[in-house]
Scaffold this motif. Structure first.
Motif, PDB file in Angstrom:
ATOM      1  N   CYS A   1      -3.383  24.248  24.516  1.00  0.00           N
ATOM      2  CA  CYS A   1      -4.115  24.041  23.259  1.00  0.00           C
ATOM      3  C   CYS A   1      -4.274  25.364  22.525  1.00  0.00           C
ATOM      4  CB  CYS A   1      -5.492  23.441  23.555  1.00  0.00           C
ATOM      5  SG  CYS A   1      -6.592  23.379  22.117  1.00  0.00           S
ATOM      6  N   SER A   2      -4.208  25.320  21.207  1.00  0.00           N
ATOM      7  CA  SER A   2      -4.316  26.541  20.403  1.00  0.00           C
ATOM      8  C   SER A   2      -5.704  27.170  20.468  1.00  0.00           C
ATOM      9  CB  SER A   2      -3.950  26.253  18.947  1.00  0.00           C
ATOM     10  OG  SER A   2      -4.787  25.262  18.386  1.00  0.00           O
ATOM     11  N   PHE A   3      -6.715  26.438  20.915  1.00  0.00           N
ATOM     12  CA  PHE A   3      -8.030  27.078  21.112  1.00  0.00           C
ATOM     13  C   PHE A   3      -7.900  28.231  22.112  1.00  0.00           C
ATOM     14  CE2 PHE A   3     -10.697  23.004  20.102  1.00  0.00           C
ATOM     15  CZ  PHE A   3     -10.325  23.115  18.779  1.00  0.00           C
ATOM     16  N   GLY A   4      -6.860  28.171  22.964  1.00  0.00           N
ATOM     17  CA  GLY A   4      -6.680  29.196  23.980  1.00  0.00           C
ATOM     18  C   GLY A   4      -6.337  30.564  23.428  1.00  0.00           C
ATOM     19  N   PHE A   5      -5.837  30.643  22.185  1.00  0.00           N
ATOM     20  CA  PHE A   5      -5.531  31.972  21.645  1.00  0.00           C
ATOM     21  C   PHE A   5      -6.548  32.450  20.615  1.00  0.00           C
ATOM     22  CE2 PHE A   5      -2.345  29.424  18.955  1.00  0.00           C
ATOM     23  CZ  PHE A   5      -3.119  29.425  17.804  1.00  0.00           C
ATOM     24  N   GLU A   6      -7.566  31.642  20.320  1.00  0.00           N
ATOM     25  CA  GLU A   6      -8.533  32.055  19.306  1.00  0.00           C
ATOM     26  C   GLU A   6      -9.281  33.325  19.717  1.00  0.00           C
ATOM     27  OE1 GLU A   6      -9.557  27.878  16.991  1.00  0.00           O
ATOM     28  OE2 GLU A   6     -10.920  28.561  18.565  1.00  0.00           O
ATOM     29  N   GLY A   7      -9.562  33.458  21.003  1.00  0.00           N
ATOM     30  CA  GLY A   7     -10.236  34.673  21.469  1.00  0.00           C
ATOM     31  C   GLY A   7      -9.368  35.908  21.252  1.00  0.00           C
ATOM     32  N   SER A   8      -8.054  35.771  21.494  1.00  0.00           N
ATOM     33  CA  SER A   8      -7.144  36.899  21.282  1.00  0.00           C
ATOM     34  C   SER A   8      -7.043  37.242  19.797  1.00  0.00           C
ATOM     35  CB  SER A   8      -5.759  36.556  21.836  1.00  0.00           C
ATOM     36  OG  SER A   8      -5.821  36.351  23.231  1.00  0.00           O
ATOM     37  N   MET A   9      -7.099  36.230  18.948  1.00  0.00           N
ATOM     38  CA  MET A   9      -7.082  36.496  17.507  1.00  0.00           C
ATOM     39  C   MET A   9      -8.307  37.316  17.110  1.00  0.00           C
ATOM     40  SD  MET A   9      -5.726  32.863  15.901  1.00  0.00           S
ATOM     41  CE  MET A   9      -6.039  33.362  14.201  1.00  0.00           C
ATOM     42  N   LYS A  10      -9.450  36.935  17.641  1.00  0.00           N
ATOM     43  CA  LYS A  10     -10.681  37.679  17.330  1.00  0.00           C
ATOM     44  C   LYS A  10     -10.567  39.133  17.786  1.00  0.00           C
ATOM     45  CE  LYS A  10     -14.092  33.911  17.480  1.00  0.00           C
ATOM     46  NZ  LYS A  10     -15.283  33.405  18.205  1.00  0.00           N
TER      47      LYS A  10
ATOM     48  N   ALA B   1      -7.990  40.875  18.011  1.00  0.00           N
ATOM     49  CA  ALA B   1      -7.059  41.574  17.127  1.00  0.00           C
ATOM     50  C   ALA B   1      -7.631  41.776  15.735  1.00  0.00           C
ATOM     51  CB  ALA B   1      -5.743  40.806  17.048  1.00  0.00           C
ATOM     52  N   GLY B   2      -8.866  41.300  15.522  1.00  0.00           N
ATOM     53  CA  GLY B   2      -9.502  41.463  14.225  1.00  0.00           C
ATOM     54  C   GLY B   2      -9.162  40.390  13.216  1.00  0.00           C
ATOM     55  N   VAL B   3      -8.512  39.319  13.671  1.00  0.00           N
ATOM     56  CA  VAL B   3      -8.142  38.229  12.774  1.00  0.00           C
ATOM     57  C   VAL B   3      -9.278  37.210  12.738  1.00  0.00           C
ATOM     58  CG1 VAL B   3      -6.473  36.406  12.292  1.00  0.00           C
ATOM     59  CG2 VAL B   3      -5.711  38.548  13.356  1.00  0.00           C
ATOM     60  N   PRO B   4      -9.833  36.930  11.571  1.00  0.00           N
ATOM     61  CA  PRO B   4     -10.923  35.956  11.518  1.00  0.00           C
ATOM     62  C   PRO B   4     -10.437  34.554  11.861  1.00  0.00           C
ATOM     63  CG  PRO B   4     -10.230  36.553   9.290  1.00  0.00           C
ATOM     64  CD  PRO B   4      -9.509  37.474  10.238  1.00  0.00           C
ATOM     65  N   VAL B   5     -11.246  33.819  12.617  1.00  0.00           N
ATOM     66  CA  VAL B   5     -10.937  32.427  12.952  1.00  0.00           C
ATOM     67  C   VAL B   5     -11.879  31.572  12.119  1.00  0.00           C
ATOM     68  CG1 VAL B   5     -10.701  30.734  14.800  1.00  0.00           C
ATOM     69  CG2 VAL B   5     -10.268  33.154  15.274  1.00  0.00           C
ATOM     70  N   ARG B   6     -11.379  31.095  10.998  1.00  0.00           N
ATOM     71  CA  ARG B   6     -12.244  30.469   9.994  1.00  0.00           C
ATOM     72  C   ARG B   6     -12.967  29.230  10.511  1.00  0.00           C
ATOM     73  NH1 ARG B   6     -12.562  34.866   6.966  1.00  0.00           N
ATOM     74  NH2 ARG B   6     -10.768  35.254   5.610  1.00  0.00           N
TER      75      ARG B   6
ATOM     76  N   THR C   1     -16.871  24.525  12.440  1.00  0.00           N
ATOM     77  CA  THR C   1     -16.213  23.222  12.347  1.00  0.00           C
ATOM     78  C   THR C   1     -15.111  23.102  13.385  1.00  0.00           C
ATOM     79  OG1 THR C   1     -14.549  24.002  10.777  1.00  0.00           O
ATOM     80  CG2 THR C   1     -16.617  23.191   9.855  1.00  0.00           C
ATOM     81  N   ASN C   2     -14.665  21.878  13.584  1.00  0.00           N
ATOM     82  CA  ASN C   2     -13.460  21.648  14.358  1.00  0.00           C
ATOM     83  C   ASN C   2     -12.274  22.165  13.536  1.00  0.00           C
ATOM     84  OD1 ASN C   2     -11.619  20.750  16.240  1.00  0.00           O
ATOM     85  ND2 ASN C   2     -12.192  18.585  16.099  1.00  0.00           N
ATOM     86  N   VAL C   3     -11.161  22.445  14.182  1.00  0.00           N
ATOM     87  CA  VAL C   3      -9.981  22.892  13.461  1.00  0.00           C
ATOM     88  C   VAL C   3      -9.384  21.721  12.684  1.00  0.00           C
ATOM     89  CG1 VAL C   3      -8.305  22.385  15.294  1.00  0.00           C
ATOM     90  CG2 VAL C   3      -7.907  24.323  13.751  1.00  0.00           C
ATOM     91  N   SER C   4      -8.685  22.013  11.589  1.00  0.00           N
ATOM     92  CA  SER C   4      -7.996  20.971  10.820  1.00  0.00           C
ATOM     93  C   SER C   4      -6.675  20.632  11.488  1.00  0.00           C
ATOM     94  CB  SER C   4      -7.719  21.455   9.394  1.00  0.00           C
ATOM     95  OG  SER C   4      -8.898  21.685   8.684  1.00  0.00           O
ATOM     96  N   MET C   5      -6.378  19.338  11.608  1.00  0.00           N
ATOM     97  CA  MET C   5      -5.129  18.876  12.211  1.00  0.00           C
ATOM     98  C   MET C   5      -4.460  17.882  11.274  1.00  0.00           C
ATOM     99  SD  MET C   5      -6.627  18.430  16.073  1.00  0.00           S
ATOM    100  CE  MET C   5      -8.365  18.452  15.591  1.00  0.00           C
ATOM    101  N   PHE C   6      -3.136  18.020  11.118  1.00  0.00           N
ATOM    102  CA  PHE C   6      -2.414  17.217  10.145  1.00  0.00           C
ATOM    103  C   PHE C   6      -1.179  16.590  10.772  1.00  0.00           C
ATOM    104  CE2 PHE C   6      -4.622  20.543   7.860  1.00  0.00           C
ATOM    105  CZ  PHE C   6      -5.190  19.879   6.783  1.00  0.00           C
TER     106      PHE C   6
END
Length: 603
Positions: free
Chosen positions: A126-135, A137-142, A148-153
C-alpha cells in the motif's frame, strides 16, 4: 484529550500496538493514513480458493497496483512473515463484504463471516507505506495534513488480465509541489512493495479521470498553489477485480483501512540508485506544465539565457532549424534526429527554401560519414494562405489526423513582437527566413502535437515561452525577444548543447526502468531492451568524433561561427577543442555512468 493529541499519540505507536487498538475497535482509528510510519501497510483481498491461482497470476502481471506481500494457505488467518500474533479477521478497522460481485455491507470484524476453511488471503503493498519516507524527504503529504483519506480514482487504463480477473487500474492521487517532484520519485521508487514510483504525473484526463474533486474511493484532497497531481498505482485495483469477476463471496479491506504489518518500509532498493523523472512522449505535463523550460547546460556561452529559466522537460519529432549561416543549430538537430531514428521514430527536417540545397548536401555528407544514422526527408514551408500551416501539419488539413507528434526548433530565429526576425545583434533578417513560426502557432490548436524550442539567446523560435525574462535580462532583449512560444523551452550556453542534451535524455529515458514502468503504468512484466538494441542506441549518441566531423563538414561548405564570423572549427566564438569537446565528454560521462547502473541491470 484533544483531536491533535490523539493524532500525535496514535502516530507514535508501533504496528503491533495499533493492531491491538483496531482489534478493540478504537473509534480514533478511521483510516490508517499517517499511522505506523516506517512500516509497510497492506491491502487485503480474501477469495475462495478456486480463484486463488488466477488472482496470484493477476498480481504478477500487474506488479505496480498489486505488489504481493503474502498469500495465505486456505483457511489461514495469520500471516507470520508480515506480523506476529495477527488475526486478519479482527485486525483491520473496516472490511467490505461482496456477494456475486456486489458490495453488500461493511463490517468491523470477520469473525462471524462464515467458514474460512476455503478462503485464501492476499496481502498487497500500500502507498501509505511510503508516506513516512516522503515526510522525511521534506515532501508534504497533503492528505495527512488535511486529515483525510487519500483520493483514489478508477482510470480508463486496463490491467493485464489473468484468468477471470480483468479490470481497470485504480490510482491514488497526492498533490506534490512542482519543485519536489524529483525527490518524490526518488523516495517512492525505493519502495516497490508500496507501489514504487508514480505511474503518472500531471493531467488527470490522460488517465481518463474527469474531476479530481470527485474520487471514486476515499476523500477529496485539495491541491495547494504550485502543486502538481501525482498518481500512484493503488491496491484498490483488487476491489475492482472482485467487482468484475463476481465471486459468490469475497472480502476486502475498506479503502484506506489497511492492515498494519511489522515489515519496515526500508526494503532493498532496486539495482539502480539513479532514477529519472518519468516523462513520456505523450503525457508530459508535470513540472513543465508550470514553466515548460529546462536548463540544458550551464556554460561560458556569451549568449546564454540560462539565467532566465526555472525548471524542466523535453521530447521531439520534426525539426525546423536555422538557415545554414552559422555552425550552431545543424549539429544539434542532427544529433537529436539520429537518436530518434535509432529509437525507431520517424523524423522530418524543415528548412527555408533558400537553404534547401545546402542543407540537403549537409545531410547527405552526415549520412556518408556516419554522423546521421540514415537520410531523412528535408522539406520547406512557405505561406500559401491562411490554412497552409494546418495542411502542412495534418493530413488533408484535418486536425484529428496530425502528421507529427512533436515540433522542435533549434537555434532558429523566431518572430519578434513587431513581426520581424532579429539576430543577437539586433539586425533584422526577415528577408532570409520562411514563416516556419506559423507551424508552431498552428500546432497550439492541434491535439496531439506539442512543441519545443531550443535556444541560447532568447531570439529563437519557441523562446516566447520566456519572453518577459528575455526582454528584461538579455542585451537588446525588448527588441529581439521571440514572440512565439513553444510548449517547452530548452536553453543552453550554445544551442547545439541543448540538442546533445535532448539526445542523451532520450537515451536515458529509454534505458531507465523507472521510466519504462511509467510508460506501462506499472502494468505487465518488466522487459529490458535487447542488448543489440542498447548497443545501437549507444552508438548513435553524440560523440566528440561525430560532432567534430559534422562541424568540419559545415566549415567545408563555408558556414561560419555565429559570433565571430570565423570560418574555423568553432561555434559561437568557442573553439571545438577544448570547449565543445569537453561539454560532449561531460554529457557522455554522465550518461555512461547511468548506463552502467541502469541499462545493464536487465542482464
Amino acid at each position: 484529550c484533544s483531536v491533535m493529541e490523539k493524532s500525535v499519540h496514535l502516530s507514535s505507536l508501533s504496528p503491533a500496538e495499533l493492531r491491538l487498538l483496531i482489534r478493540k475497535e478504537d473509534p480514533r482509528i478511521r483510516t490508517t493514513t499517517g499511522l505506523a510510519n516506517g512500516y509497510q501497510q497492506a491491502n487485503v483481498v480474501i477469495l475462495p480458493s478456486h480463484l486463488a491461482d488466477d488472482f496470484e497470476a493477476f498480481c504478477h502481471r500487474n506488479p505496480a497496483p498489486l505488489p504481493l506481500l503474502y498469500r495465505s494457505q486456505s483457511g489461514e488467518t495469520s500471516c507470520p512473515p508480515l506480523a506476529k500474533h495477527a488475526d486478519i479477521r479482527t485486525d483491520v478497522s473496516q472490511f467490505c463484504v461482496y456477494e456475486d460481485g456486489r458490495l453488500v455491507r461493511t463490517v468491523s470484524s470477520l469473525q462471524t463471516g462464515g467458514s474460512w476453511s476455503d478462503m485464501v488471503c492476499f496481502y498487497l503493498g500500500c502507498s501509505f507505506g511510503f508516506e513516512g519516507s516522503m515526510k522525511k524527504a521534506g515532501v508534504p503529504v497533503r492528505n495527512v495534513e488535511q486529515g483525510t483519506n487519500v483520493s483514489m480514482f478508477r482510470t480508463a487504463v486496463p490491467c493485464v488480465p489473468a484468468g477471470v480477473f480483468c479490470c481497470p487500474l485504480v490510482v491514488t492521487m497526492r498533490p506534490v509541489p512542482a519543485a519536489m517532484l524529483d525527490a518524490t520519485v526518488e523516495v517512492t521508487h525505493l519502495n516497490p512493495l508500496a507501489h514504487g514510483a508514480p505511474v503518472h504525473i500531471g493531467d488527470p484526463a490522460l488517465l481518463g479521470i474527469p474531476d479530481l474533486s470527485r474520487p471514486d474511493y476515499g476523500d477529496g484532497v485539495e491541491l495547494q498553489p504550485g502543486d502538481v497531481p501525482v498518481f500512484w498505482a493503488c491496491g484498490v485495483t483488487a476491489i475492482e477485480a472482485i467487482l468484475s469477476s463476481k465471486p459468490s463471496l469475497a472480502f476486502s479491506h475498506s479503502p484506506g483501512c489497511m492492515f498494519l504489518t511489522d515489515v519496515p518500509d526500508s526494503s532493498s532498493p532496486p539495482p539502480s540508485d539513479t532514477v529519472h523523472s518519468p516523462t513520456s512522449d505523450h503525457t508530459v505535463t508535470a513540472p513543465s506544465a508550470e514553466t515548460g523550460s529546462i536548463t540544458a547546460q550551464q556554460h561560458p556561452g556569451n549568449f546564454s539565457i540560462d539565467q532566465c529559466v526555472d525548471q524542466s522537460i523535453d521530447c521531439c519529432w520534426c525539426f525546423p532549424f536555422s538557415p545554414p549561416d552559422e555552425t550552431d543549430g545543424p549539429p544539434g538537430a542532427i544529433a537529436m534526429a539520429t537518436m530518434l531514428l535509432s529509437l525507431g521514430k520517424q523524423v522530418t527536417m524543415v528548412t527555408d527554401k533558400r537553404g534547401l540545397d545546402m542543407n540537403r548536401a549537409i545531410i547527405d555528407e552526415a549520412v556518408r560519414t556516419g554522423v546521421l544514422k540514415t537520410a531523412v526527408p528535408l522539406v520547406t514551408f512557405e505561406d500559401g494562405g491562411p490554412d497552409s500551416a494546418l495542411h502542412f501539419l495534418c493530413h488533408h488539413g484535418d486536425r484529428s489526423k496530425p502528421r507529427y507528434d512533436h515540433l522542435v526548433a533549434i537555434e532558429r530565429s523566431g518572430r519578434a513582437g513587431d513581426g520581424n526576425y532579429y539576430n543577437m545583434r539586433g539586425i533584422n533578417i526577415k528577408h532570409l527566413v520562411d514563416p516556419i513560426d506559423d507551424l508552431f502557432i498552428a500546432a497550439q490548436e492541434i491535439p496531439g502535437i506539442s512543441t519545443t524550442g531550443i535556444g541560447d539567446g532568447g531570439n529563437e523560435l519557441g523562446m516566447g515561452k520566456l519572453k518577459e525574462k528575455v526582454s528584461t535580462l538579455m542585451p537588446k532583449g525588448s527588441l529581439i525577444a521571440c514572440d512565439v512560444p513553444a510548449d517547452f523551452a530548452v536553453t543552453a550556453g550554445v544551442s547545439n548543447w541543448g540538442g546533445y542534451a535532448v539526445a542523451c535524455g532520450l537515451y536515458l529515458l529509454h534505458t531507465c526502468p523507472a521510466h519504462q514502468r511509467y510508460l506501462r503504468r506499472g502494468l505487465g512484466a518488466e522487459q529490458g531492451a535487447p542488448r543489440d538494441q542498447l548497443q545501437d542506441w549507444t552508438a548513435n549518441l553524440p560523440s566528440v568524433e561525430k560532432e567534430e566531423s559534422i562541424l568540419s563538414t559545415l566549415v567545408s561548405f563555408g558556414i561560419r561561427s555565429g559570433k565571430t564570423g570565423n570560418l574555423a572549427m568553432e561555434v559561437d566564438g568557442l573553439t571545438f577543442h577544448p570547449t565543445h569537446s569537453d561539454i560532449i565528454t561531460v554529457e557522455l560521462d554522465s550518461h555512461t555512468a547511468v548506463f552502467i547502473r541502469v541499462g545493464l541491470q536487465h542482464y
